[in-house]
Write a protein that holds these residues in place. Sequence first.
Motif, PDB file in Angstrom:
ATOM      1  N   UNK A 114       4.930  -5.820  -1.397  1.00 45.81           N
ATOM      2  CA  UNK A 114       3.471  -5.521  -0.971  1.00 45.81           C
ATOM      3  C   UNK A 114       2.554  -5.780  -1.989  1.00 45.81           C
ATOM      4  N   UNK A 115       1.326  -6.267  -1.609  1.00 41.33           N
ATOM      5  CA  UNK A 115       0.395  -6.229  -2.784  1.00 41.33           C
ATOM      6  C   UNK A 115      -0.444  -4.658  -2.422  1.00 41.33           C
ATOM      7  N   UNK A 116      -0.263  -3.889  -3.596  1.00 41.87           N
ATOM      8  CA  UNK A 116      -1.073  -2.670  -3.402  1.00 41.87           C
ATOM      9  C   UNK A 116      -2.262  -2.674  -3.467  1.00 41.87           C
ATOM     10  N   UNK A 117      -3.096  -3.425  -2.760  1.00 41.32           N
ATOM     11  CA  UNK A 117      -4.571  -3.484  -2.870  1.00 41.32           C
ATOM     12  C   UNK A 117      -5.203  -2.245  -1.737  1.00 41.32           C
ATOM     13  N   UNK A 118      -4.294  -1.866  -1.240  1.00 40.36           N
ATOM     14  CA  UNK A 118      -4.808  -0.661  -0.009  1.00 40.36           C
ATOM     15  C   UNK A 118      -3.735  -0.390   0.802  1.00 40.36           C
ATOM     16  N   UNK A 119      -3.561   0.717   1.649  1.00 39.71           N
ATOM     17  CA  UNK A 119      -2.651   1.138   2.642  1.00 39.71           C
ATOM     18  C   UNK A 119      -2.530  -0.018   3.730  1.00 39.71           C
ATOM     19  N   UNK A 120      -1.397  -0.018   4.194  1.00 33.65           N
ATOM     20  CA  UNK A 120      -0.939  -0.952   5.266  1.00 33.65           C
ATOM     21  C   UNK A 120      -1.806  -1.110   6.430  1.00 33.65           C
ATOM     22  N   UNK A 121      -2.114  -2.406   7.003  1.00 34.51           N
ATOM     23  CA  UNK A 121      -2.605  -2.385   8.296  1.00 34.51           C
ATOM     24  C   UNK A 121      -1.637  -2.590   9.122  1.00 34.51           C
ATOM     25  N   UNK A 122      -1.720  -2.737  10.423  1.00 38.89           N
ATOM     26  CA  UNK A 122      -0.883  -2.711  11.437  1.00 38.89           C
ATOM     27  C   UNK A 122       0.209  -3.822  11.243  1.00 38.89           C
ATOM     28  N   UNK A 123      -0.373  -4.869  11.281  1.00 38.68           N
ATOM     29  CA  UNK A 123       0.319  -6.453  10.885  1.00 38.68           C
ATOM     30  C   UNK A 123       1.195  -6.090   9.825  1.00 38.68           C
ATOM     31  N   UNK A 124       0.933  -5.312   8.636  1.00 40.47           N
ATOM     32  CA  UNK A 124       2.050  -5.375   7.548  1.00 40.47           C
ATOM     33  C   UNK A 124       3.104  -4.653   8.071  1.00 40.47           C
ATOM     34  N   UNK A 125       3.274  -3.825   9.066  1.00 40.66           N
ATOM     35  CA  UNK A 125       4.476  -3.187   9.724  1.00 40.66           C
ATOM     36  C   UNK A 125       5.683  -4.211   9.993  1.00 40.66           C
ATOM     37  N   UNK A 126       5.310  -5.421  10.239  1.00 40.53           N
ATOM     38  CA  UNK A 126       6.264  -6.350  10.802  1.00 40.53           C
ATOM     39  C   UNK A 126       7.316  -6.537   9.537  1.00 40.53           C
ATOM     40  N   UNK A 127       6.935  -6.761   8.282  1.00 45.76           N
ATOM     41  CA  UNK A 127       7.765  -7.092   7.509  1.00 45.76           C
ATOM     42  C   UNK A 127       8.658  -5.870   7.152  1.00 45.76           C
ATOM     43  N   UNK A 145       9.313  -3.988  -3.854  1.00 46.90           N
ATOM     44  CA  UNK A 145       8.683  -4.575  -5.205  1.00 46.90           C
ATOM     45  C   UNK A 145       7.098  -4.888  -4.918  1.00 46.90           C
ATOM     46  N   UNK A 146       6.409  -3.813  -5.788  1.00 48.48           N
ATOM     47  CA  UNK A 146       5.110  -4.123  -5.525  1.00 48.48           C
ATOM     48  C   UNK A 146       4.481  -5.361  -6.401  1.00 48.48           C
ATOM     49  N   UNK A 147       4.084  -6.418  -5.836  1.00 45.25           N
ATOM     50  CA  UNK A 147       3.586  -7.441  -6.402  1.00 45.25           C
ATOM     51  C   UNK A 147       2.078  -7.236  -7.103  1.00 45.25           C
ATOM     52  N   UNK A 148       2.056  -6.674  -8.123  1.00 42.81           N
ATOM     53  CA  UNK A 148       0.674  -6.158  -8.587  1.00 42.81           C
ATOM     54  C   UNK A 148       0.084  -6.808  -9.801  1.00 42.81           C
ATOM     55  N   UNK A 149       0.410  -8.209  -9.734  1.00 44.56           N
ATOM     56  CA  UNK A 149       0.112  -8.971 -11.304  1.00 44.56           C
ATOM     57  C   UNK A 149      -1.184  -9.729 -11.186  1.00 44.56           C
ATOM     58  N   UNK A 179      10.114  -1.122  -7.453  1.00 48.34           N
ATOM     59  CA  UNK A 179       9.915  -1.693  -8.727  1.00 48.34           C
ATOM     60  C   UNK A 179       8.315  -2.016  -8.672  1.00 48.34           C
ATOM     61  N   UNK A 180       7.646  -1.875  -9.857  1.00 47.77           N
ATOM     62  CA  UNK A 180       6.193  -2.642  -9.824  1.00 47.77           C
ATOM     63  C   UNK A 180       6.166  -3.860 -10.838  1.00 47.77           C
TER      64      UNK A 180
END
Length: 581
Positions: A114-127, A145-149, A179-180
Amino acid sequence: MNDELRERVEREAEKHALLNAVKHESDADVGAIMGPLMGDNPEFREHGDEIPGVVGGVVGRVNDLEYDAKRERLEELAPEELAEIEAEDEEDEHDLPDLSNAEAYDEVRMRVAPNPNGPWHVGHARMPAVIGTYKERYDGWFCVRFDDTDPETKRPDLEAYDAILEDLDYLGFEPDATYRASDRLETYYDHARELIDLGGAYTCSCSGEEFSDLKNSGEPCPHRDKDVETVREEFEAMIDGEYSSGEMVLRVKTDIEHKNPALRDWVAFRMIDTPHPRKEASEYRCWPMLDFQSGVDDHLLEVTHIIRGIDLQDSAKRQRFVYDYFGWEYPEVVHWGHVQIDAYDVKMSTSTIAELIEQGDLDGWDDPRAPTIKSLRRRGIRGAAIVEAMSGLGTSTSDVDLAMSSIYANNRDLIDEETDRRFFVRDGNQVPLGGSPPDEANPPLHPNHEERGVREIPVGDSVMLEPEDVPEREERVWLKGLGCFQFTRGALQYTGEDIDVVREGDVDVIHWAPASESVAVRMRTPDGDVRGHAEPGVGDLEPDEMVQFERVGFARIDRHEDEADDDGTADAETVVYYAHP
């Protein structure tokens, strides 16, 4: 609507209601059958305002039948459709296809990134739903793995890291590692240095517009043939922060005449002046692009299978250039289409939801109007209900639609038997009682579990009814758990008649609440707040307890609070969050 059309609507609605009920082995849901009904019968659309009322009555009659009776009636009306449902039930227990070449690996290893730019919306639950399900199927491994680059355009939200892990736990999965990416900058630098030494990357100071013109015309950048030593020196200067944003990038050397311009000498690292919000990463200014960072991490973490959106097909193609330079084997890839979710007015976008919260249009990420996992959790919807619906979508490359009613149906299956019943009257009208009714009503806590006992509801001299339930003059109604009443001279007069009057079909059964000892309730719903009165026992329920308000739906007790009036006095109010019908 004429009589002939009404009969057709009722006939088609009965078929679809039975299909829905038999397929899910539960009560039919009006919302779930409206789409298929109108799709099969487009001529009904011009009567769209009248159709739901007719359908609601049909669904009510279908739901009064036992399962065997529903199946028998469906066999009469639509034997082929019934056969299809039963054939589906006999198919492989997995809705998800097997992963390709899974048997070739000692361990299936996957990642939720995930990109940690906010909590998950419902669509994010699919992954996580799909990856967690695959992990269980193959006894595999997966990490978060937080892809926060990207500290600028997709700036991380410091609270989102924990919020996303909480959402994952709520869905029922625990990662094997977390991981971050922002902690791993030195690793990416080391691989960039190695790539430079292999002749696979070069530093470029062209403006974005200049390089775009060259790329689109298939012409090489003038910096493409720099010697390795110069490239190394300039890349080290990037790492040291000696360039400003847009002044220098590191490009992966691919095929400048590749038929897909998006793959031509793509950017691996760029300069960003905005500090990363995490203190540990705030000093860095040279940041990897996602395709480089993710590609390196997938190899180092020994990921065997990647699931990503079909719109990211170019990512795999870009990353393969890096893998070829290093001699790595690329993971198996599953590309899937987007999931479209109905029932929300708010756009399924983290940035949009954050903006609405900041503007005060939403109370927070768990506002019932917000299409977020936090919202579903606060409404009392189990994570397992979401996982089942999401994994049931499969991994098709086509875009897929998910009706929230499928999540609601799953949740209903999970909680119905354990959830006690109560009365809640929305926007009630107060109606006097007469004729000496019983002093107390004792409806069951659950109609299928007599051992749980009954509720004790004081009756008083008047009751609250929902406006549409107030009977016409001389009309009889059955107040659930209390008895038969006839509306005469402005009051409900107790008749003393037994339940046979209901069985004979002459009397409607309605819910109610005592006017004098009821509990004020504010029910928060996706369509806004609804206020009303509930039977007194609701005020004693514990927060987080689920309740089914009869004829209204399931709700989660959120809190009991006092609300100060303008004159300084306080009124008790129970706040509940509506889950679904």
